[in-house]
Design an enzyme around this catalytic site. Sequence first.
Site, PDB file in Angstrom:
ATOM      1  N   PHE A 145       0.862  -1.180   0.000  1.00 21.80           N
ATOM      2  CA  PHE A 145       0.000   0.000   0.000  1.00 21.80           C
ATOM      3  C   PHE A 145       0.896   1.227   0.000  1.00 21.80           C
ATOM      4  CE2 PHE A 145      -2.364   3.527   1.726  1.00 21.80           C
ATOM      5  CZ  PHE A 145      -3.521   3.469   0.976  1.00 21.80           C
ATOM      6  N   ASP A 230       9.647   2.974   1.628  1.00 20.73           N
ATOM      7  CA  ASP A 230       8.446   3.749   1.925  1.00 20.73           C
ATOM      8  C   ASP A 230       8.216   3.690   3.433  1.00 20.73           C
ATOM      9  OD1 ASP A 230       5.907   4.715   2.430  1.00 20.73           O
ATOM     10  OD2 ASP A 230       4.991   3.783   0.680  1.00 20.73           O
ATOM     11  N   LYS A 259       2.982  11.484   6.661  1.00 20.95           N
ATOM     12  CA  LYS A 259       2.180  11.329   7.864  1.00 20.95           C
ATOM     13  C   LYS A 259       2.742  12.054   9.074  1.00 20.95           C
ATOM     14  CE  LYS A 259      -0.248   7.175   6.349  1.00 20.95           C
ATOM     15  NZ  LYS A 259      -1.450   7.891   5.939  1.00 20.95           N
TER      16      LYS A 259
END
Length: 404
Positions: A145, A230, A259
Site C-alpha cells: 500500500f 516507503d 504522515k
Amino acid sequence: MTTVEFRTPAALADAERWTAHNYHPLPVVVAEADGAWVTDVDGRRYLDMLAGYSALNFGHRHPGLIAAAHAQLDRLTLTSRAFVHDQFAAFCRGLAELCGKDLVLPMNTGAEAVETAIKVARKWGYQVKGVPDGQAEIIVADGNFHGRTTTIVSFSTDPEARADFGPYTPGFVVVPYGDAAALAAAITPNTVAVLVEPIQGEGGVLIPPAGYFTAVREACTANNVLLIADEIQSGLGRTGKTFAIEHENVVPDMYVLGKALGGGIVPVSAVAANRDVLGVLKPGEHGSTFGGNALACAVGDAVVGLLRTGEFQERSARLGQRLEAGLSALIGKGLVAVRCRGLWAGVDIDPALMTGRQACERLAERGVLAKDTHGSTIRLAPPLVITEEDLDHAIAQLAAVLAA
C-alpha cells in the site's frame, strides 16, 4: 425530566448526505483531542489507538508542534516555490541530516512523495544507469500500500484499491513480499528501483523475515538498482527506531516520508536521497504549489527536532514491549496471531468470533478507537505519548471484547 439530545446521529447523517462514500468510518464524531485521547461532539472520551495511521505519532496537539504552527501562522504561510522563504532551508537541512542524506524534496501527501520517488527513480535510470527510454522497471511487493493515485493503484494487488480504475500504468513488476530470492530473480538490466515498505501497515502490520532487507540491499547494490524505503507509516519513531528499516541496519538509497512529518497539523511529505539521485531533477520537471510551504516547514522542522532527541524512539521501543506482551497473552483467548514492532501491532482475531470491523465497533463502545483491515485483523498504532496505564487499559478493553 430533562431530555438529553445527542449530536452524533445528526452529524453522522450530514456526513453521509454530503460526502462521497470513499471511507467507512466508525460512528464517532470527534470534536476535541489532546495527547492520546479524543472527545466526541457529545462529550464522550475515547483512547486513540490508531493515531491517524501514524500521522499523530506525537499525539494530538503536541504543545511544541502547536506552538511552532501558531508562531508561523502569525508570520507567513505560503509563497509557492517561486520564491524561497525563511523556514525552507532549516527544515530541509534538518530532515536531510536526520536521514543521513544530501538532499530533501518536500511535498504534501504521502502519495505525492511516492509519485516523486517513482519519477526520480525513472529519470535516474535513464540519465545515470542508461536504461533505454521508456523501458524502466520498478519492482514492488504484493500486498503493498503506497497510496491511491492512478499510477500507484496500477501496481496494487488489492482488488478494492485497484478495480475499475484502469487503464493501468505499466513499468512495475510485482514479487512476493518477504521473498528476497524472488525479488533478486526479478531484477533485469532495465530495473531502476525496488520500492518496498519495511513493514506493510495496510496489510496488517506484516513484518518480513529477518535478513530480508539485508538481502534486498545486497541485490540492489550488486545490480545498480535504487532501494526505496516507503517509511510513510513505519518511519519517524513508530517502530522504536527513527526508520523501521534500521532494525536490519540497512540504509536505502531513498526514504519516502509523510504522515507524522506534519505532526498531525498539516500534510507534509518528502523524499530524501543523496545528490547523485535527487540531483537528476532540474527546474520545471517536478513540483507542487504547496510543497515545502512555510507553515509545513515550520511544523516539519519542529517534528525533526523532537526526533533528534531520540526520546520518542526509545519510548516506542519500551512501550512496544509492553504492548506485545499484553497482546500475546490473548493468543488462544480470541486472538490467533500478533505481530508487533515498537508501538505498532497487527492483531488477528479468531474469525469464528467476529470480524475486525465488529471488533473495532465493540472497542469503540468501550471507548477505544482502532481500525480493521483485511477481514479479522485490526491495527493498533497509539500515539507515542501514550502512558503505560492507558496502554494497559486498551489491552484490557480488547480482552473484554474477545471474552464477551
